[in-house]
Write a protein that holds these residues in place. Structure first.
Motif, PDB file in Angstrom:
ATOM      1  N   GLN A 170       2.431   7.609  -6.878  1.00 43.46           N
ATOM      2  CA  GLN A 170       1.963   6.817  -8.018  1.00 43.46           C
ATOM      3  C   GLN A 170       3.093   5.975  -8.596  1.00 43.46           C
ATOM      4  N   ARG A 171       4.278   6.590  -8.731  1.00 42.45           N
ATOM      5  CA  ARG A 171       5.423   5.877  -9.307  1.00 42.45           C
ATOM      6  C   ARG A 171       5.858   4.722  -8.415  1.00 42.45           C
ATOM      7  N   LEU A 172       5.946   4.952  -7.120  1.00 43.74           N
ATOM      8  CA  LEU A 172       6.356   3.888  -6.204  1.00 43.74           C
ATOM      9  C   LEU A 172       5.369   2.723  -6.228  1.00 43.74           C
TER      10      LEU A 172
ATOM     11  N   ASP B  30       4.356  -2.928  -7.979  1.00 45.30           N
ATOM     12  CA  ASP B  30       3.099  -3.604  -8.308  1.00 45.30           C
ATOM     13  C   ASP B  30       2.144  -3.526  -7.125  1.00 45.30           C
ATOM     14  N   GLY B  31       2.133  -2.343  -6.493  1.00 41.61           N
ATOM     15  CA  GLY B  31       1.293  -2.130  -5.321  1.00 41.61           C
ATOM     16  C   GLY B  31       0.024  -1.373  -5.660  1.00 41.61           C
ATOM     17  N   HIS B  32      -0.580  -0.783  -4.627  1.00 42.16           N
ATOM     18  CA  HIS B  32      -1.822  -0.029  -4.812  1.00 42.16           C
ATOM     19  C   HIS B  32      -1.671   1.356  -4.210  1.00 42.16           C
ATOM     20  N   TYR B  33      -1.890   2.383  -5.032  1.00 46.21           N
ATOM     21  CA  TYR B  33      -1.875   3.769  -4.604  1.00 46.21           C
ATOM     22  C   TYR B  33      -3.242   4.091  -4.008  1.00 46.21           C
ATOM     23  N   LEU B  34      -3.311   4.253  -2.701  1.00 38.42           N
ATOM     24  CA  LEU B  34      -4.584   4.493  -2.029  1.00 38.42           C
ATOM     25  C   LEU B  34      -5.221   5.819  -2.460  1.00 38.42           C
ATOM     26  N   ASP B  35      -4.403   6.822  -2.754  1.00 39.87           N
ATOM     27  CA  ASP B  35      -4.830   8.104  -3.331  1.00 39.87           C
ATOM     28  C   ASP B  35      -5.962   8.745  -2.530  1.00 39.87           C
ATOM     29  N   GLN B  36      -5.645   9.101  -1.291  1.00 41.52           N
ATOM     30  CA  GLN B  36      -6.663   9.697  -0.420  1.00 41.52           C
ATOM     31  C   GLN B  36      -7.271  10.966  -0.998  1.00 41.52           C
TER      32      GLN B  36
ATOM     33  N   ALA C 174      -2.516  -1.315   7.462  1.00 41.64           N
ATOM     34  CA  ALA C 174      -1.651  -2.204   6.694  1.00 41.64           C
ATOM     35  C   ALA C 174      -1.033  -3.255   7.606  1.00 41.64           C
ATOM     36  N   ARG C 175      -0.553  -2.826   8.764  1.00 42.21           N
ATOM     37  CA  ARG C 175       0.033  -3.783   9.718  1.00 42.21           C
ATOM     38  C   ARG C 175      -1.017  -4.779  10.188  1.00 42.21           C
ATOM     39  N   LEU C 176      -2.250  -4.316  10.397  1.00 43.59           N
ATOM     40  CA  LEU C 176      -3.331  -5.202  10.833  1.00 43.59           C
ATOM     41  C   LEU C 176      -3.550  -6.333   9.836  1.00 43.59           C
ATOM     42  N   LEU C 177      -3.328  -6.034   8.546  1.00 46.40           N
ATOM     43  CA  LEU C 177      -3.546  -7.016   7.486  1.00 46.40           C
ATOM     44  C   LEU C 177      -2.251  -7.674   7.015  1.00 46.40           C
ATOM     45  N   GLY C 178      -1.128  -7.328   7.631  1.00 42.90           N
ATOM     46  CA  GLY C 178       0.142  -7.931   7.250  1.00 42.90           C
ATOM     47  C   GLY C 178       0.663  -7.458   5.910  1.00 42.90           C
ATOM     48  N   LEU C 179       0.364  -6.212   5.539  1.00 42.32           N
ATOM     49  CA  LEU C 179       0.765  -5.673   4.237  1.00 42.32           C
ATOM     50  C   LEU C 179       1.821  -4.575   4.417  1.00 42.32           C
ATOM     51  N   PRO C 180       2.775  -4.457   3.491  1.00 37.04           N
ATOM     52  CA  PRO C 180       3.741  -3.357   3.552  1.00 37.04           C
ATOM     53  C   PRO C 180       3.055  -2.027   3.248  1.00 37.04           C
ATOM     54  N   PHE C 181       3.619  -0.942   3.803  1.00 34.81           N
ATOM     55  CA  PHE C 181       3.055   0.382   3.567  1.00 34.81           C
ATOM     56  C   PHE C 181       4.171   1.401   3.394  1.00 34.81           C
ATOM     57  N   VAL C 182       4.001   2.280   2.394  1.00 35.56           N
ATOM     58  CA  VAL C 182       4.948   3.367   2.132  1.00 35.56           C
ATOM     59  C   VAL C 182       4.181   4.677   2.098  1.00 35.56           C
ATOM     60  N   ALA C 183       4.665   5.661   2.872  1.00 36.59           N
ATOM     61  CA  ALA C 183       4.060   6.993   2.883  1.00 36.59           C
ATOM     62  C   ALA C 183       4.991   7.975   2.197  1.00 36.59           C
ATOM     63  N   VAL C 184       4.438   8.777   1.292  1.00 37.84           N
ATOM     64  CA  VAL C 184       5.201   9.826   0.627  1.00 37.84           C
ATOM     65  C   VAL C 184       4.751  11.162   1.204  1.00 37.84           C
ATOM     66  N   MET C 185       5.709  11.932   1.741  1.00 38.14           N
ATOM     67  CA  MET C 185       5.375  13.203   2.380  1.00 38.14           C
ATOM     68  C   MET C 185       6.550  14.156   2.298  1.00 38.14           C
ATOM     69  N   THR C 186       6.311  15.418   2.610  1.00 40.32           N
ATOM     70  CA  THR C 186       7.373  16.407   2.539  1.00 40.32           C
ATOM     71  C   THR C 186       8.298  16.295   3.741  1.00 40.32           C
TER      72      THR C 186
ATOM     73  N   LEU D 147       0.845  -1.187   0.000  1.00 42.07           N
ATOM     74  CA  LEU D 147       0.000   0.000   0.000  1.00 42.07           C
ATOM     75  C   LEU D 147       0.884   1.242   0.000  1.00 42.07           C
ATOM     76  N   VAL D 148       0.515   2.224  -0.817  1.00 42.75           N
ATOM     77  CA  VAL D 148       1.280   3.463  -0.936  1.00 42.75           C
ATOM     78  C   VAL D 148       0.313   4.633  -0.909  1.00 42.75           C
ATOM     79  N   ASP D 149       0.694   5.723  -0.211  1.00 43.92           N
ATOM     80  CA  ASP D 149      -0.138   6.922  -0.294  1.00 43.92           C
ATOM     81  C   ASP D 149       0.703   8.173  -0.097  1.00 43.92           C
ATOM     82  N   ALA D 150       0.190   9.282  -0.624  1.00 40.00           N
ATOM     83  CA  ALA D 150       0.737  10.620  -0.380  1.00 40.00           C
ATOM     84  C   ALA D 150      -0.002  11.196   0.815  1.00 40.00           C
ATOM     85  N   SER D 151       0.735  11.790   1.746  1.00 36.94           N
ATOM     86  CA  SER D 151       0.107  12.226   2.985  1.00 36.94           C
ATOM     87  C   SER D 151       0.914  13.342   3.624  1.00 36.94           C
TER      88      SER D 151
END
Length: 380
Positions: free
Chosen positions: A163-165, A170-176, A119-131, A103-107
């Motif tokens: 989006q690029r990450l 081959d992940g999913h951009y949550l795109d809040q 993500a941790r609850l479901l055992g999935l990796p997570f990446v946050a993109v932020m300033t 899972l990836v999102d901008a935040s």
């Protein structure tokens, strides 16, 4: 994206109708995981009671009641807990999230903390993109939940990098910022609007004159604005906007102002562009709030009521008190609801620090005096 197995023709079972082209795309193990994941998220929600609706202490005969929906009591400490859960469920039920999806999102911080939790609850990796300007406290909370932070220099970069990450892994951009208004069921299903009105039912004025919120994605104002229209309620929705945000100039019909927006110093609200989830047609009014006034709102809540909230709550409160003054002047009495978005400890080195405020040119003391005076008039 976890797409399951490739489409393959379904075998004939005999006795069927001729001429059909039957293509099945079904991975039983993925469907089983989806059922497990939804049940796990549902169980987590059931372990958490609804958040409190607090009335600011005032004399019993005060003509205007001001309420704060305390979203800081969610397990991840902010309003964004609701959004993150909705985004993850939306991705799962759309078939975009499977048992091995990153899972990836901008935040700007708080949403990512909540997304990392789910993500941790479901055992999935997570990446946050932020300033890089995101508070260290928020970054630490994301990492504590098992997430990874990708830091960029400019707020306008976060979307493309996220989006690029997601594509690279081959992940999913949550795109809040796009999906916030569509991932939440605005008609009910325990959304924040339904919760507020349910908690007000036994109050002297169960239908507030105004609900005041900030806009980060725009999803909260969209949910509340749609809900009050759907229910035929007279409540109006006001959005408070900090300095540097594109939302208010766009709402006011100033396209040049929204293009030149830099983004906000108040984390969680205000954006350098008008986000797709912002629905101006359900917003009755917008108020621009100076950053120093947002800081004053924080200090007012802490000094007078012992409520230690973050700067976006200060923005909310400043607008709510202005509208409460108008309600009293125009109709004698009423009520206003706003949100406590998160706690001040996330901003120990920024908005909660007097030295930092002065170094940023943010003298909150004149605005604090204005709030004290306004409160005296409201409660007299």
């Amino acid at each position: 994206m976890d797409a399951g197995t490739a489409p393959t023709p379904a075998p004939s079972t005999g006795g069927g109708l001729p001429g059909l082209r039957d293509v099945a795309r079904c991975d039983t193990s993925v469907r089983e995981w989806v059922s497990w994941a939804v049940a796990r998220l549902d169980a987590d929600a059931h372990r958490s009671a609804d958040t409190h609706l607090l009335r600011l202490p005032a004399p019993a005969d005060a003509p205007v009641g001001i309420y704060l929906k305390d979203e800081s009591t969610h397990p991840t400490g902010s309003l964004k807990h609701r959004l993150a859960r909705s985004l993850v469920l939306y991705g799962i039920c759309n078939g975009d999230i499977g048992p091995h999806t990153t899972l990836v999102d901008a935040s700007s911080g708080s949403t990512a903390i909540s997304e990392a939790y789910f993500a941790r609850l479901l055992g999935l990796p997570f990446v946050a993109v932020m300033t890089r300007s995101t508070s260290p406290g928020k970054i630490a909370l994301i990492e504590r939940e098992g997430g990874r932070c990708e830091l960029v220099e400019d707020a306008g970069e976060v979307y493309a990098v996220a989006q690029r990450l997601a594509e690279e892994c081959d992940g999913h951009y949550l795109d809040q910022f796009t999906n916030a208004e569509r991932a939440t069921d605005w008609r009910g299903n325990n959304n924040i609007a339904e919760s507020i009105f349910s908690q007000l039912t036994r109050e002297e004025r169960p239908v507030p004159d105004w609900i005041v919120v900030g806009a980060g994605t725009g999803g909260t104002s969209a949910t509340i604005g749609r809900y009050v229209r759907y229910r035929g309620l007279p409540t109006r929705v006001a959005v408070v906007d900090p300095e540097g945000s594109a939302f208010l100039p766009s709402y006011a019909g100033d396209p040049a102002g929204s293009v030149e927006a830099t983004g906000s110093r108040v984390e969680g609200i205000g954006r350098p562009r008008v986000e797709p989830s912002f629905v101006p047609g359900v917003v009755d009014r917008m108020l621009g709030v100076p950053d120093a006034a947002s800081a004053a709102g924080m200090h007012f809540l802490a000094d007078r009521f012992g409520m230690r909230a973050g700067p976006s709550t200060g923005t909310n409160l400043y607008g709510a008190i202005q509208l409460a003054l108008e309600v009293r002047a125009e109709q004698g009495g009423g009520s206003v609801v706003t949100l406590m978005c998160d706690r001040s400890e996330r901003y120990a080195g920024t908005f909660a620090d007097d030295d930092w405020l002065l170094a940023q040119g943010l003298d909150h003391r004149p605005y604090l005096a204005e709030l004290d005076d306004a409160w005296a008039r409201l409660t007299a």
